[in-house]
Design a protein around this motif. Structure first.
Motif, PDB file in Angstrom:
ATOM      1  N   ALA A 142       0.817  -1.182   0.057  1.00  0.00           N
ATOM      2  CA  ALA A 142      -0.041   0.113   0.097  1.00  0.00           C
ATOM      3  C   ALA A 142       0.958   1.311   0.054  1.00  0.00           C
ATOM      4  O   ALA A 142       0.429   2.339  -0.593  1.00  0.00           O
ATOM      5  CB  ALA A 142      -1.112   0.006   1.235  1.00  0.00           C
ATOM      6  N   ALA A 143       1.901   1.193   0.653  1.00  0.00           N
ATOM      7  CA  ALA A 143       3.044   2.184   0.521  1.00  0.00           C
ATOM      8  C   ALA A 143       3.896   2.364  -0.653  1.00  0.00           C
ATOM      9  O   ALA A 143       4.517   3.339  -0.904  1.00  0.00           O
ATOM     10  CB  ALA A 143       4.037   2.023   1.752  1.00  0.00           C
ATOM     11  N   GLY A 144       3.490   1.503  -1.663  1.00  0.00           N
ATOM     12  CA  GLY A 144       4.266   1.652  -3.007  1.00  0.00           C
ATOM     13  C   GLY A 144       5.662   0.815  -3.044  1.00  0.00           C
ATOM     14  O   GLY A 144       6.221   1.460  -3.987  1.00  0.00           O
ATOM     15  N   ILE A 145       5.950  -0.089  -1.990  1.00  0.00           N
ATOM     16  CA  ILE A 145       7.055  -0.658  -2.080  1.00  0.00           C
ATOM     17  C   ILE A 145       6.852  -1.948  -2.697  1.00  0.00           C
ATOM     18  O   ILE A 145       5.978  -2.833  -2.122  1.00  0.00           O
ATOM     19  CB  ILE A 145       7.312  -0.871  -0.498  1.00  0.00           C
ATOM     20  CG1 ILE A 145       7.554   0.423   0.183  1.00  0.00           C
ATOM     21  CG2 ILE A 145       8.678  -1.793  -0.272  1.00  0.00           C
ATOM     22  CD1 ILE A 145       7.654   0.488   1.544  1.00  0.00           C
ATOM     23  N   PRO A 146       7.568  -2.285  -3.709  1.00  0.00           N
ATOM     24  CA  PRO A 146       7.284  -3.739  -4.230  1.00  0.00           C
ATOM     25  C   PRO A 146       7.854  -4.925  -3.174  1.00  0.00           C
ATOM     26  O   PRO A 146       8.780  -4.909  -2.678  1.00  0.00           O
ATOM     27  CB  PRO A 146       8.524  -3.567  -5.510  1.00  0.00           C
ATOM     28  CG  PRO A 146       8.729  -2.185  -5.524  1.00  0.00           C
ATOM     29  CD  PRO A 146       8.868  -1.538  -4.262  1.00  0.00           C
ATOM     30  N   VAL A 147       6.874  -5.949  -3.450  1.00  0.00           N
ATOM     31  CA  VAL A 147       7.072  -7.017  -2.258  1.00  0.00           C
ATOM     32  C   VAL A 147       6.613  -8.211  -3.154  1.00  0.00           C
ATOM     33  O   VAL A 147       6.267  -8.551  -4.101  1.00  0.00           O
ATOM     34  CB  VAL A 147       5.930  -7.029  -1.399  1.00  0.00           C
ATOM     35  CG1 VAL A 147       6.015  -8.212  -0.344  1.00  0.00           C
ATOM     36  CG2 VAL A 147       5.647  -5.628  -0.625  1.00  0.00           C
ATOM     37  N   MET A 148       7.837  -9.244  -2.921  1.00  0.00           N
ATOM     38  CA  MET A 148       7.937 -10.779  -3.136  1.00  0.00           C
ATOM     39  C   MET A 148       7.625 -11.332  -1.932  1.00  0.00           C
ATOM     40  O   MET A 148       7.773 -11.100  -0.906  1.00  0.00           O
ATOM     41  CB  MET A 148       9.448 -10.863  -3.836  1.00  0.00           C
ATOM     42  CG  MET A 148       9.524 -12.354  -3.942  1.00  0.00           C
ATOM     43  SD  MET A 148      11.164 -12.867  -4.195  1.00  0.00           S
ATOM     44  CE  MET A 148      11.404 -12.342  -5.914  1.00  0.00           C
ATOM     45  N   VAL A 149       6.871 -12.611  -2.282  1.00  0.00           N
ATOM     46  CA  VAL A 149       6.544 -13.453  -1.060  1.00  0.00           C
ATOM     47  C   VAL A 149       7.543 -14.539  -1.562  1.00  0.00           C
ATOM     48  O   VAL A 149       7.647 -15.240  -2.638  1.00  0.00           O
ATOM     49  CB  VAL A 149       5.117 -13.958  -1.119  1.00  0.00           C
ATOM     50  CG1 VAL A 149       4.641 -14.664  -2.321  1.00  0.00           C
ATOM     51  CG2 VAL A 149       5.115 -14.968   0.062  1.00  0.00           C
ATOM     52  N   ILE A 150       8.087 -15.105  -0.327  1.00  0.00           N
ATOM     53  CA  ILE A 150       8.778 -16.343  -0.610  1.00  0.00           C
ATOM     54  C   ILE A 150       8.420 -17.380   0.177  1.00  0.00           C
ATOM     55  O   ILE A 150       8.363 -17.218   1.219  1.00  0.00           O
ATOM     56  CB  ILE A 150      10.430 -15.970  -0.071  1.00  0.00           C
ATOM     57  CG1 ILE A 150      11.024 -14.867  -0.753  1.00  0.00           C
ATOM     58  CG2 ILE A 150      11.482 -17.295  -0.603  1.00  0.00           C
ATOM     59  CD1 ILE A 150      12.350 -14.698  -0.606  1.00  0.00           C
ATOM     60  N   VAL A 151       7.995 -18.698  -0.554  1.00  0.00           N
ATOM     61  CA  VAL A 151       7.584 -19.784  -0.049  1.00  0.00           C
ATOM     62  C   VAL A 151       8.722 -20.460   0.573  1.00  0.00           C
ATOM     63  O   VAL A 151       9.156 -21.225  -0.400  1.00  0.00           O
ATOM     64  CB  VAL A 151       6.468 -20.557  -0.884  1.00  0.00           C
ATOM     65  CG1 VAL A 151       5.839 -21.465  -0.075  1.00  0.00           C
ATOM     66  CG2 VAL A 151       5.381 -19.576  -1.534  1.00  0.00           C
ATOM     67  N   ALA A 152       9.237 -20.473   1.749  1.00  0.00           N
ATOM     68  CA  ALA A 152      10.473 -21.041   2.119  1.00  0.00           C
ATOM     69  C   ALA A 152      10.645 -21.500   3.273  1.00  0.00           C
ATOM     70  O   ALA A 152      10.266 -20.281   4.124  1.00  0.00           O
ATOM     71  CB  ALA A 152      11.527 -20.130   1.461  1.00  0.00           C
ATOM     72  N   PRO A 153      11.117 -22.415   3.747  1.00  0.00           N
ATOM     73  CA  PRO A 153      11.368 -23.593   2.822  1.00  0.00           C
ATOM     74  C   PRO A 153      10.203 -24.382   2.633  1.00  0.00           C
ATOM     75  O   PRO A 153       9.362 -24.541   3.500  1.00  0.00           O
ATOM     76  CB  PRO A 153      12.516 -24.355   3.675  1.00  0.00           C
ATOM     77  CG  PRO A 153      12.208 -24.167   4.793  1.00  0.00           C
ATOM     78  CD  PRO A 153      11.631 -22.841   5.223  1.00  0.00           C
ATOM     79  N   ILE A 154      10.070 -25.028   1.544  1.00  0.00           N
ATOM     80  CA  ILE A 154       9.269 -26.076   1.124  1.00  0.00           C
ATOM     81  C   ILE A 154       9.726 -27.439   1.773  1.00  0.00           C
ATOM     82  O   ILE A 154      10.832 -27.767   1.488  1.00  0.00           O
ATOM     83  CB  ILE A 154       8.796 -26.124  -0.181  1.00  0.00           C
ATOM     84  CG1 ILE A 154       8.216 -24.740  -0.705  1.00  0.00           C
ATOM     85  CG2 ILE A 154       7.902 -27.318  -0.581  1.00  0.00           C
ATOM     86  CD1 ILE A 154       7.868 -25.034  -2.187  1.00  0.00           C
ATOM     87  N   ILE A 155       9.004 -27.965   2.673  1.00  0.00           N
ATOM     88  CA  ILE A 155       9.336 -29.238   3.388  1.00  0.00           C
ATOM     89  C   ILE A 155       8.263 -30.315   2.821  1.00  0.00           C
ATOM     90  O   ILE A 155       6.970 -30.032   3.222  1.00  0.00           O
ATOM     91  CB  ILE A 155       9.265 -28.954   5.005  1.00  0.00           C
ATOM     92  CG1 ILE A 155      10.184 -27.620   5.136  1.00  0.00           C
ATOM     93  CG2 ILE A 155       9.773 -30.224   5.697  1.00  0.00           C
ATOM     94  CD1 ILE A 155      10.263 -27.515   7.016  1.00  0.00           C
ATOM     95  N   PRO A 156       8.859 -31.262   2.471  1.00  0.00           N
ATOM     96  CA  PRO A 156       7.922 -32.330   1.915  1.00  0.00           C
ATOM     97  C   PRO A 156       7.196 -32.903   2.872  1.00  0.00           C
ATOM     98  O   PRO A 156       7.726 -33.259   4.007  1.00  0.00           O
ATOM     99  CB  PRO A 156       9.158 -33.605   1.454  1.00  0.00           C
ATOM    100  CG  PRO A 156      10.291 -32.523   0.975  1.00  0.00           C
ATOM    101  CD  PRO A 156      10.173 -31.407   2.023  1.00  0.00           C
TER     102      PRO A 156
END
Length: 370
Positions: free
Chosen positions: A238-252
């Motif tokens: 909302a503040a105009g800051i680019p955001v990436m989501v990291i799904v980490a770690p993926i644990i089987p």
């Protein structure tokens, strides 16, 4: 050399004999044991000899200052998108059992287990060192990754404020930075980050491991609740800051069923990019995670480590560039395909946001013209 997974077919998860710590003493911590690091010449085992109380004092967090000579760390790894990074702290109070940085504590003569989350190091001179290094003749700017090993917004940042001081320097120099965190404390610095984002100088990656608060409390006991992380994504976006989501770690067989749900929740709150990392088990982390499974999910351990082996060429861990983050084989390829399909369906960007290194302007540099 990587060790092979003999224990996968030999029985349930292994316990770290003699190094486990009583549950009451480590309440609120991630690791279940405190084994010596791989460089130590001796090994200790605790046992009750019957001559006194066996209670172990509750583990508290201790922070020591680290006087570093340099603050920017360089790397030449071909499978990560940055060649320099800053870590304001060593060790991490979040206590995530899966943290690939745990083995680094062995270089300080400490355990990658409970020592990693209770005996921390802070770098109080980080901002001063950074200003000096950015001002050096011949310095060429490229994106600095902030928090690549341990979280720059772990709980002790509330009082030490080293990460904020680093951001203040980067903002003054108009230097691009990418932040990796799993803490909503990052929203405290929106005043700095929003101004930098207006010049394409910053983006933030928020790690969301699970949406299940029970699992989160077991895996990452002092990290913010998953809901708080999603709220942080929303506020940053909302503040105009680019955001990436990291799904980490993926644990089987533990959190891999949540991939699509995490991506959907993060996208609904404004995340524009997404990435994932498959569980990594370098050095002592193999035994620590195995011990954790033996306590919390003993019935799943055999299956989990079998799938890890399938994705790591039959090994506990494969450190080869290009494979260490995502693995290989049928299971790893399935995860990559699920990520691809979910990102396309939810409208995530196909390309990463590129930050602006051309804006770099050391304060006072214009005086050299006179």
């Amino acid at each position: 050399m990587p060790r092979y997974l003999e224990h996968v077919d030999a029985g349930p998860a292994r316990r770290l004999a003699g190094t486990s710590v009583e549950a009451d003493a480590r309440r609120g911590r991630g690791a279940t044991a405190n084994p010596e690091g791989r460089f130590e010449r001796s090994r200790r085992e605790s046992f009750d000899d019957g001559w006194g109380p066996s209670e172990t004092p509750h583990l508290r967090t201790h922070v020591l200052p680290e006087r570093a000579c340099h603050i920017i760390t360089r790397n030449a790894s071909p499978d990560i998108p940055f060649d320099r990074s800053i870590n304001p702290y060593r060790g991490c109070e979040h206590g995530c059992i899966y943290c690939f940085a745990r083995p680094n504590h062995a270089y300080a003569g400490l355990s990658p287990g409970l020592d990693f989350e209770t005996r921390l190091f802070a770098k109080p001179d980080a901002a001063k060192l950074l200003e000096r290094e950015l001002s050096a003749p011949g310095y060429r700017p490229r994106t600095i990754a902030l928090g690549t090993a341990t979280d720059p917004y772990q709980p002790i940042e509330r009082t030490h404020r080293i990460t904020r001081s680093v951001l203040e320097v980067l903002a003054r120099f108009r230097h691009p930075v990418g932040i990796v965190t799993k803490s909503n404390l990052v929203t405290r610095d929106i005043d700095i980050l929003a101004a930098m984002a207006a010049e394409r100088l910053v983006k933030v990656a928020v790690s969301v491991t699970t949406l299940d608060p029970v699992l989160a409390r077991r895996m990452e006991p002092r990290a913010p609740h998953p809901r708080k992380r999603l709220e942080a994504i929303e506020r940053l976006s909302a503040a105009g800051i680019p955001v990436m989501v990291i799904v980490a770690p993926i644990i089987p067989s533990l959190n891999d069923h949540e991939i699509e749900a995490i991506l959907a929740e993060a996208r609904a709150r404004g995340a524009g990019e997404a990435n994932h990392v498959l569980l990594r088990l370098p050095h002592e982390l193999d035994a620590l995670v195995s011990d954790w499974f033996a306590e919390h999910y003993p019935d799943r351990a055999r299956h989990v480590f079998s799938l890890i082996g399938q994705a790591r060429g039959g090994r506990v861990y494969d450190a080869a560039f290009g494979r260490r983050m995502v693995g290989e084989g049928a299971y790893a390829e399935l995860i990559v395909e699920r990520m691809r399909l979910a990102k396309a369906r939810l409208g995530y960007a196909g390309e990463r946001v590129t930050l602006n290194a051309d804006a770099f302007a050391p304060p006072g540099a214009q005086l050299s013209l006179f």
